[in-house]
Design a protein around this motif. Sequence first.
Motif, PDB file in Angstrom:
ATOM      1  N   ALA A 248       6.787  66.155  60.009  1.00 41.94           N
ATOM      2  CA  ALA A 248       5.753  65.882  59.003  1.00 41.94           C
ATOM      3  C   ALA A 248       4.520  66.746  59.247  1.00 41.94           C
ATOM      4  O   ALA A 248       3.893  67.234  58.297  1.00 41.94           O
ATOM      5  N   SER A 249       4.173  66.969  60.520  1.00 50.37           N
ATOM      6  CA  SER A 249       3.009  67.806  60.819  1.00 50.37           C
ATOM      7  C   SER A 249       3.264  69.271  60.498  1.00 50.37           C
ATOM      8  O   SER A 249       2.325  70.061  60.394  1.00 50.37           O
ATOM      9  N   LEU A 250       4.538  69.645  60.333  1.00 48.77           N
ATOM     10  CA  LEU A 250       4.883  71.003  59.919  1.00 48.77           C
ATOM     11  C   LEU A 250       4.899  71.147  58.400  1.00 48.77           C
ATOM     12  O   LEU A 250       5.223  72.210  57.878  1.00 48.77           O
ATOM     13  N   GLY A 251       4.575  70.058  57.693  1.00 49.92           N
ATOM     14  CA  GLY A 251       4.488  70.113  56.242  1.00 49.92           C
ATOM     15  C   GLY A 251       5.787  69.869  55.526  1.00 49.92           C
ATOM     16  O   GLY A 251       5.924  70.197  54.341  1.00 49.92           O
ATOM     17  N   LEU A 252       6.764  69.257  56.202  1.00 51.16           N
ATOM     18  CA  LEU A 252       8.065  68.994  55.589  1.00 51.16           C
ATOM     19  C   LEU A 252       8.250  67.499  55.394  1.00 51.16           C
ATOM     20  O   LEU A 252       7.808  66.683  56.204  1.00 51.16           O
ATOM     21  N   SER A 253       8.920  67.146  54.309  1.00 50.49           N
ATOM     22  CA  SER A 253       9.218  65.741  54.024  1.00 50.49           C
ATOM     23  C   SER A 253      10.601  65.657  53.416  1.00 50.49           C
ATOM     24  O   SER A 253      11.093  66.610  52.804  1.00 50.49           O
ATOM     25  N   ARG A 254      11.244  64.511  53.605  1.00 45.66           N
ATOM     26  CA  ARG A 254      12.582  64.327  53.047  1.00 45.66           C
ATOM     27  C   ARG A 254      12.500  64.234  51.527  1.00 45.66           C
ATOM     28  O   ARG A 254      11.712  63.466  50.974  1.00 45.66           O
ATOM     29  N   SER A 255      13.320  65.017  50.858  1.00 45.98           N
ATOM     30  CA  SER A 255      13.338  65.020  49.397  1.00 45.98           C
ATOM     31  C   SER A 255      14.415  64.071  48.885  1.00 45.98           C
ATOM     32  O   SER A 255      14.136  63.092  48.220  1.00 45.98           O
ATOM     33  N   SER A 256      15.659  64.358  49.191  1.00 45.88           N
ATOM     34  CA  SER A 256      16.780  63.492  48.836  1.00 45.88           C
ATOM     35  C   SER A 256      17.950  63.848  49.727  1.00 45.88           C
ATOM     36  O   SER A 256      18.198  65.026  50.002  1.00 45.88           O
TER      37      SER A 256
ATOM     38  N   LEU B 219      15.080  68.794  52.439  1.00 46.22           N
ATOM     39  CA  LEU B 219      13.677  68.716  52.840  1.00 46.22           C
ATOM     40  C   LEU B 219      12.816  69.503  51.867  1.00 46.22           C
ATOM     41  O   LEU B 219      13.187  70.597  51.425  1.00 46.22           O
ATOM     42  N   ALA B 220      11.659  68.934  51.545  1.00 46.91           N
ATOM     43  CA  ALA B 220      10.699  69.602  50.665  1.00 46.91           C
ATOM     44  C   ALA B 220       9.575  70.188  51.514  1.00 46.91           C
ATOM     45  O   ALA B 220       9.100  69.562  52.461  1.00 46.91           O
ATOM     46  N   VAL B 221       9.158  71.410  51.165  1.00 49.94           N
ATOM     47  CA  VAL B 221       8.110  72.108  51.904  1.00 49.94           C
ATOM     48  C   VAL B 221       6.759  71.812  51.278  1.00 49.94           C
ATOM     49  O   VAL B 221       6.576  71.960  50.063  1.00 49.94           O
ATOM     50  N   GLY B 222       5.797  71.392  52.100  1.00 52.21           N
ATOM     51  CA  GLY B 222       4.432  71.156  51.640  1.00 52.21           C
ATOM     52  C   GLY B 222       3.472  72.108  52.330  1.00 52.21           C
ATOM     53  O   GLY B 222       3.741  73.312  52.430  1.00 52.21           O
ATOM     54  N   ASP B 223       2.357  71.580  52.823  1.00 48.83           N
ATOM     55  CA  ASP B 223       1.368  72.406  53.525  1.00 48.83           C
ATOM     56  C   ASP B 223       1.764  72.537  54.985  1.00 48.83           C
ATOM     57  O   ASP B 223       1.743  71.557  55.735  1.00 48.83           O
ATOM     58  N   PHE B 224       2.106  73.741  55.399  1.00 46.60           N
ATOM     59  CA  PHE B 224       2.523  73.975  56.774  1.00 46.60           C
ATOM     60  C   PHE B 224       1.417  74.722  57.519  1.00 46.60           C
ATOM     61  O   PHE B 224       0.498  75.273  56.908  1.00 46.60           O
ATOM     62  N   PRO B 225       1.473  74.754  58.867  1.00 46.91           N
ATOM     63  CA  PRO B 225       0.391  75.363  59.657  1.00 46.91           C
ATOM     64  C   PRO B 225       0.109  76.808  59.254  1.00 46.91           C
ATOM     65  O   PRO B 225       1.017  77.573  58.926  1.00 46.91           O
ATOM     66  N   ALA B 226      -1.152  77.184  59.360  1.00 43.99           N
ATOM     67  CA  ALA B 226      -1.587  78.500  58.885  1.00 43.99           C
ATOM     68  C   ALA B 226      -1.062  79.637  59.746  1.00 43.99           C
ATOM     69  O   ALA B 226      -0.987  80.777  59.276  1.00 43.99           O
TER      70      ALA B 226
ATOM     71  N   PRO C 169      20.165  75.987  51.445  1.00 48.88           N
ATOM     72  CA  PRO C 169      20.628  77.067  50.560  1.00 48.88           C
ATOM     73  C   PRO C 169      19.712  77.285  49.353  1.00 48.88           C
ATOM     74  O   PRO C 169      19.894  78.220  48.597  1.00 48.88           O
ATOM     75  N   ALA C 170      18.720  76.410  49.164  1.00 50.80           N
ATOM     76  CA  ALA C 170      17.767  76.540  48.053  1.00 50.80           C
ATOM     77  C   ALA C 170      16.529  75.747  48.462  1.00 50.80           C
ATOM     78  O   ALA C 170      16.303  75.505  49.642  1.00 50.80           O
ATOM     79  N   HIS C 171      15.724  75.360  47.498  1.00 53.31           N
ATOM     80  CA  HIS C 171      14.607  74.460  47.783  1.00 53.31           C
ATOM     81  C   HIS C 171      14.628  73.312  46.771  1.00 53.31           C
ATOM     82  O   HIS C 171      14.741  73.562  45.567  1.00 53.31           O
TER      83      HIS C 171
END
Length: 709
Positions: free
Chosen positions: A526-534, A538-545, A554-556
């Motif tokens: 979660a601190s890397l900006g990832l969350s479970r989608s389905s 995993l869905a990508v959010g705000d990750f470290p700069a 294979p996709a997003h």
Amino acid sequence: MVIFKPAFNLSSTTKRILIAGLLFIFLARFGLVGEHRILLAANSADGDQNSYLQLGLDLREHGILTDGTRNPLYPAFLALFARREWAYFTWGKLLSLGFGLLTIVATYWVGARLFNRWTGLLGAFLLSINMEFTLHSTFVMVESLLSLLMLLSWFAMLKALQNPHRLRMWVAAGVLAGLAYLAKSTALLLIFCFGLTALLLYGYRIVLKRTIWAFAASFAVVSLPLWLYNWVAFGSPVYNFAIKNAMWMDSWEDSYTAGADELPTLLTFLQSNNPAKMWDRLWTGLLAMRFFFAKLLWPTRTVALDHFLLAGGLDIMLVAALAAILLSWRRLKPVVQRNRVSLLLTGTTVGLFYVLFGWYLPIVALPIRFLIPLTPVLFLLASAGAVGLAQAAAAHPKTPRWVKAGGSVVLLLAAVWVGVWFVETGISNAQAAQANLFESDAEFNQYNEQALRWVAEGHTPADPVTVLWGPSHNLPIWRLANRLHFVRTPAKADSYAQLEPFTETQQVTYIIVDDDMTRRRRDLVASLGLSRSSGELLAVGDFPADWALGLTAPAHPCRWCVFRRLSGPPPITPADYSLAGDAIRLFGYEMDTRNFSPGGEVTVLLYWESVQPVPTDYTIFTQLLGPDFQLHGQMDRQPLSGHFPTTRWQPGQKFLDKFVIPVDPTAPPGDYVLLVGLYDLDTGQRAPVTANGEPLPDNAIPLLTLSLR
């Protein structure tokens, strides 16, 4: 050793033909079921398969005998097929299945030698239909080979104990015990119980006999290569990670440490636990082991069985078995006395296994795998008892005829029911296993290894990069471990701030995150900006700069998300170009020109930063402009293989995009300019580009010049 004389009135030739035919049928069905299970067991990262496959490669490529946990005999067989190809994985599973078939044959042979042919045949049948044994004979793991060697060692030890002056049997027992030890250190339990049984039978005078020293010497000779290697590599001839560290963990998570000095040992365990806590752990494990032993001996693996055992069925079965033994004790007592050696050796071995893995249960959670080597011996003894009781009842003069007739009918009906089930399951597995095993494994795992292949592109064994991963059972790391150096995510790293010092120390370049890691390192992910989608995505959010997102496969949303640590090696060549009205910045790149030649390729890694939201889904273009001012190589696509368009980019996020540009086979010698930029695919219009505030011609970045000679 004969319990009762057979009561079957068949000629010797007829018996041989019948037994050979039945044994062939057992082996054929086991092979068919095993082939189907091999087809289903397509994940080479499941269990310890990654480690065994890697050790087989290490043994072939570098002469490494052990990784400190797994002993070398099974990897030595794997080394015969070891290649960084998917066929190696398939051959490994077939090798395990072959050892499973040999174990069934050996079960019959040992049963016939110790008891009688019918006992051996029944034992072989029970083993061939046991689902746990079948499953573990289709993994690239040592269990089927260990079962074979443990059975033969047990047989040789019995013969030695029954013939305390027969030197040859004691030497054979030592050699077989040594081979079992070279397969897995678990065999030491059987060796310890052999010594204990000899002591109980013959007292302290056994140590004065040359036979026991012949056993010890033959065992030492076989084990010597491993002891010498351990001494050189680990500082102790009998080093084993499970004994030194794993046994003293509270859970397997304790093995994920930042360094070996943080691993628990016996001393640290005693310092941090009191006797009450130790007893509670052992007692909880002993109670739970009843369930796993019952599952081990049952021929099928079903949820209904689990529910039955957990709902009290197990205790009922144990009470019923104990009552049957007590009620039949007068008849069983002579049998027990005649077979006290085999029962004593087996009882001490099973008891020690039970206690040890009861203690080990919090670490492994599913210890059935470690009990598999006991199954041939247990099935043989159970078969001996069943055959003996049946023959005794049939031969006893006081047994009423109606009891004999009724028993015969029940046995016949049971045989028919088992036979129908046996044939039906064999046919269904034969129909399901029509696919090509090698092609199936390759096809399945091309999907599983795509994240690793992406990271490994451009890296060779001479310049490996470090990859942080896991805990995970999805990545076939053995395939690319010669080009990538893998380190595991520490269990104590609950956030990116806690992980960062570790990545600096280990010089980590990439991190691969998947669903397994998300479940076991939820706060960190979660601190890397990832969350479970389905599901597993995993869905990508705000990750470290200071990390760049490089791959969503294979996709997003992604099953595997790959990030690049910007300060990690190799260094990034800095750049400073602004695109799309200063909304996007190209701040660096990496180049791999080793294959730059006519018909070859050029690999470029572009590093982008989102400065402002972008309303357009831009396509990235990369072009090789030759000395004749013609394009001799080009690759255009949207960012991250089209899975993360620029409209999704958030300010502050950084991205890594890898392009492998094919070079025209007719490319002339001379200087080539690598041009990079963005354009709107719908209109063909390029995004404006500036360098130091000045616009660039044709809105194309002349990234660098390459020479083709």
